[in-house]
Design a protein around this motif. Structure first.
Motif, PDB file in Angstrom:
ATOM      1  N   ILE A   1       0.703  -1.316  -0.016  1.00 55.38           N
ATOM      2  CA  ILE A   1       0.065  -0.043   0.072  1.00 55.38           C
ATOM      3  C   ILE A   1       0.921   1.169   0.121  1.00 55.38           C
ATOM      4  CG2 ILE A   1      -0.333   0.089   2.529  1.00 55.38           C
ATOM      5  CD1 ILE A   1      -3.196   0.402   0.048  1.00 55.38           C
ATOM      6  N   ARG A   2       1.996   1.197   0.613  1.00 59.37           N
ATOM      7  CA  ARG A   2       2.949   2.243   0.555  1.00 59.37           C
ATOM      8  C   ARG A   2       3.027   2.870  -0.925  1.00 59.37           C
ATOM      9  NH1 ARG A   2       6.776  -1.416   2.670  1.00 59.37           N
ATOM     10  NH2 ARG A   2       8.476  -2.036   1.082  1.00 59.37           N
ATOM     11  N   TYR A   3       3.281   1.920  -1.720  1.00 57.38           N
ATOM     12  CA  TYR A   3       3.429   2.452  -3.359  1.00 57.38           C
ATOM     13  C   TYR A   3       2.386   3.118  -3.953  1.00 57.38           C
ATOM     14  CZ  TYR A   3       7.299  -0.928  -2.517  1.00 57.38           C
ATOM     15  OH  TYR A   3       8.186  -1.511  -1.925  1.00 57.38           O
ATOM     16  N   CYS A   4       1.212   2.806  -3.439  1.00 53.59           N
ATOM     17  CA  CYS A   4       0.114   3.830  -3.767  1.00 53.59           C
ATOM     18  C   CYS A   4       0.191   5.207  -3.240  1.00 53.59           C
ATOM     19  CB  CYS A   4      -1.271   3.061  -3.255  1.00 53.59           C
ATOM     20  SG  CYS A   4      -1.554   1.768  -3.913  1.00 53.59           S
ATOM     21  N   HIS A   5       0.609   5.364  -2.016  1.00 58.75           N
ATOM     22  CA  HIS A   5       0.896   6.606  -1.098  1.00 58.75           C
ATOM     23  C   HIS A   5       1.996   7.522  -2.209  1.00 58.75           C
ATOM     24  CE1 HIS A   5      -1.788   6.375   2.168  1.00 58.75           C
ATOM     25  NE2 HIS A   5      -1.531   5.329   2.015  1.00 58.75           N
ATOM     26  N   ARG A   6       3.099   6.746  -2.324  1.00 58.73           N
ATOM     27  CA  ARG A   6       3.944   7.443  -3.101  1.00 58.73           C
ATOM     28  C   ARG A   6       3.785   7.943  -4.600  1.00 58.73           C
ATOM     29  NH1 ARG A   6       9.057   2.783  -1.952  1.00 58.73           N
ATOM     30  NH2 ARG A   6       8.909   3.261   0.122  1.00 58.73           N
ATOM     31  N   ALA A   7       2.670   7.038  -5.169  1.00 61.72           N
ATOM     32  CA  ALA A   7       2.209   7.351  -6.652  1.00 61.72           C
ATOM     33  C   ALA A   7       0.841   8.600  -6.494  1.00 61.72           C
ATOM     34  CB  ALA A   7       1.679   6.285  -7.228  1.00 61.72           C
ATOM     35  N   GLY A   8       0.614   8.721  -5.238  1.00 59.35           N
ATOM     36  CA  GLY A   8      -0.784   9.561  -4.904  1.00 59.35           C
ATOM     37  C   GLY A   8      -2.056   8.821  -5.105  1.00 59.35           C
ATOM     38  N   LYS A   9      -1.950   7.676  -5.337  1.00 55.90           N
ATOM     39  CA  LYS A   9      -3.136   6.811  -5.813  1.00 55.90           C
ATOM     40  C   LYS A   9      -3.921   6.084  -4.608  1.00 55.90           C
ATOM     41  CE  LYS A   9      -2.757   7.587 -10.186  1.00 55.90           C
ATOM     42  NZ  LYS A   9      -3.937   8.222 -10.870  1.00 55.90           N
ATOM     43  N   GLN A  10      -3.639   6.484  -3.504  1.00 53.44           N
ATOM     44  CA  GLN A  10      -4.175   5.724  -2.103  1.00 53.44           C
ATOM     45  C   GLN A  10      -5.653   5.744  -2.099  1.00 53.44           C
ATOM     46  OE1 GLN A  10      -2.358   8.379  -2.184  1.00 53.44           O
ATOM     47  NE2 GLN A  10      -2.923   9.949  -0.347  1.00 53.44           N
ATOM     48  N   PHE A  11      -6.276   6.488  -2.346  1.00 54.32           N
ATOM     49  CA  PHE A  11      -7.801   6.721  -2.632  1.00 54.32           C
ATOM     50  C   PHE A  11      -8.368   5.707  -3.331  1.00 54.32           C
ATOM     51  CE2 PHE A  11      -6.514  10.515  -0.393  1.00 54.32           C
ATOM     52  CZ  PHE A  11      -6.774  10.567   0.900  1.00 54.32           C
ATOM     53  N   ASP A  12      -7.620   5.790  -4.874  1.00 54.03           N
ATOM     54  CA  ASP A  12      -8.118   4.928  -5.834  1.00 54.03           C
ATOM     55  C   ASP A  12      -7.913   3.550  -5.619  1.00 54.03           C
ATOM     56  OD1 ASP A  12      -8.611   7.116  -7.340  1.00 54.03           O
ATOM     57  OD2 ASP A  12      -6.358   6.937  -8.352  1.00 54.03           O
ATOM     58  N   CYS A  13      -6.743   3.111  -4.592  1.00 52.20           N
ATOM     59  CA  CYS A  13      -6.628   1.784  -4.245  1.00 52.20           C
ATOM     60  C   CYS A  13      -7.994   1.225  -3.106  1.00 52.20           C
ATOM     61  CB  CYS A  13      -5.381   1.641  -3.736  1.00 52.20           C
ATOM     62  SG  CYS A  13      -4.814  -0.250  -3.446  1.00 52.20           S
ATOM     63  N   ALA A  14      -7.793   2.102  -2.150  1.00 49.73           N
ATOM     64  CA  ALA A  14      -8.861   1.881  -1.067  1.00 49.73           C
ATOM     65  C   ALA A  14     -10.338   1.712  -1.792  1.00 49.73           C
ATOM     66  CB  ALA A  14      -8.863   2.826  -0.117  1.00 49.73           C
ATOM     67  N   ARG A  15     -10.672   2.832  -2.656  1.00 50.64           N
ATOM     68  CA  ARG A  15     -11.969   2.546  -3.236  1.00 50.64           C
ATOM     69  C   ARG A  15     -12.165   1.141  -4.004  1.00 50.64           C
ATOM     70  NH1 ARG A  15     -11.275   6.109  -7.618  1.00 50.64           N
ATOM     71  NH2 ARG A  15     -10.828   4.349  -8.849  1.00 50.64           N
ATOM     72  N   ASP A  16     -11.043   0.821  -4.935  1.00 48.39           N
ATOM     73  CA  ASP A  16     -11.124  -0.403  -5.610  1.00 48.39           C
ATOM     74  C   ASP A  16     -11.229  -1.766  -4.692  1.00 48.39           C
ATOM     75  OD1 ASP A  16     -10.975   0.838  -8.104  1.00 48.39           O
ATOM     76  OD2 ASP A  16      -9.132   0.261  -8.580  1.00 48.39           O
ATOM     77  N   ILE A  17     -10.640  -1.638  -3.650  1.00 48.23           N
ATOM     78  CA  ILE A  17     -10.499  -2.585  -2.645  1.00 48.23           C
ATOM     79  C   ILE A  17     -11.965  -2.828  -2.000  1.00 48.23           C
ATOM     80  CG2 ILE A  17      -9.966  -3.443  -0.285  1.00 48.23           C
ATOM     81  CD1 ILE A  17      -7.105  -2.546  -1.066  1.00 48.23           C
ATOM     82  N   PHE A  18     -12.591  -1.614  -1.883  1.00 45.65           N
ATOM     83  CA  PHE A  18     -14.062  -1.462  -1.230  1.00 45.65           C
ATOM     84  C   PHE A  18     -15.047  -1.992  -2.238  1.00 45.65           C
ATOM     85  CE2 PHE A  18     -18.061   0.715  -0.454  1.00 45.65           C
ATOM     86  CZ  PHE A  18     -18.034   0.828   1.058  1.00 45.65           C
ATOM     87  N   ARG A  19     -14.878  -1.644  -3.717  1.00 49.99           N
ATOM     88  CA  ARG A  19     -15.675  -2.219  -4.485  1.00 49.99           C
ATOM     89  C   ARG A  19     -15.497  -3.797  -4.766  1.00 49.99           C
ATOM     90  NH1 ARG A  19     -14.685   1.256  -9.800  1.00 49.99           N
ATOM     91  NH2 ARG A  19     -16.247  -0.121 -10.536  1.00 49.99           N
ATOM     92  N   LEU A  20     -14.383  -4.228  -4.560  1.00 52.08           N
ATOM     93  CA  LEU A  20     -14.050  -5.648  -4.718  1.00 52.08           C
ATOM     94  C   LEU A  20     -14.678  -6.451  -3.402  1.00 52.08           C
ATOM     95  CD1 LEU A  20     -10.401  -5.869  -5.583  1.00 52.08           C
ATOM     96  CD2 LEU A  20     -12.357  -6.925  -6.950  1.00 52.08           C
ATOM     97  N   LEU A  21     -14.797  -5.764  -2.072  1.00 50.89           N
ATOM     98  CA  LEU A  21     -15.298  -6.625  -1.141  1.00 50.89           C
ATOM     99  C   LEU A  21     -16.957  -6.703  -1.052  1.00 50.89           C
ATOM    100  CD1 LEU A  21     -12.854  -5.247   1.714  1.00 50.89           C
ATOM    101  CD2 LEU A  21     -13.115  -7.834   0.844  1.00 50.89           C
ATOM    102  N   ALA A  22     -17.195  -7.949  -0.817  1.00 48.13           N
ATOM    103  CA  ALA A  22     -18.694  -8.122  -0.274  1.00 48.13           C
ATOM    104  C   ALA A  22     -19.136  -7.482   0.810  1.00 48.13           C
ATOM    105  CB  ALA A  22     -19.180  -9.473  -0.384  1.00 48.13           C
TER     106      ALA A  22
END
Length: 159
Positions: free
Chosen positions: A35-56
């Motif tokens: 997850i730190r790599y998302c922060h480095r790229a400024g994409k941490q919210f995109d990643c969290a949103r995708d995880i949210f969408r994947l989870l039931a």
């Protein structure tokens, strides 16, 4: 394989399934040292949103990554000792609050957000034994300096 910053899109492409079939289909997502790599790229919210969408609904995400306050992060130490200030961004580690914020923001219930683990993965037998015995005391006096950051988040049943 999927990049953190475009997790849902890459999973859809790699599995040959439509995004809609992947959404709400996972009960558990685990991310270790990613997850730190998302922060480095400024994409941490995109990643969290995708995880949210994947989870039931009711699904859980566990993220374990490096603690920015751990005093012996090797890459940062090497760069400091070698005077390589220009590579600091490559070693950027988010704070525990930064790791946790995107999960709150996209609608997760954060169940745990804490530091843990005093035993480096590369520790030999002696160091492992020593740190295992010292861990209870270290957790009392310096938990915020432990090696790992942990975020455990759950997608609410009604989301």
């Amino acid at each position: 394989m999927a990049k953190n910053e475009k997790l849902l899109e890459d999973l859809s492409e790699g599995l040959g399934q439509e995004l809609s079939k992947l959404e709400n289909s996972f009960q558990f997502v685990l991310g270790i040292n990613t997850i730190r790599y998302c922060h480095r790229a400024g994409k941490q919210f995109d990643c969290a949103r995708d995880i949210f969408r994947l989870l039931a609904p009711g699904g859980v995400c566990v993220v374990i990554d490096m603690n920015d306050r751990f005093p012996a992060f090797r890459s940062a130490l090497k760069n400091t000792l070698r005077g390589k200030k220009q590579r600091e961004e490559e070693c950027y580690l988010p704070s525990l609050e930064e790791y946790t914020a995107p999960f709150h923001q996209v609608g997760f219930e954060v169940l745990r957000s804490e530091h843990f683990c005093w035993i480096p993965h590369s520790a030999g037998q002696f160091l492992t034994g020593l740190l295992r015995s010292l861990s209870p005391a270290l957790n009392v006096v310096a938990r915020s300096r432990a090696m790992r950051s942990l975020v455990v988040a759950r997608k609410l049943l009604q989301s």
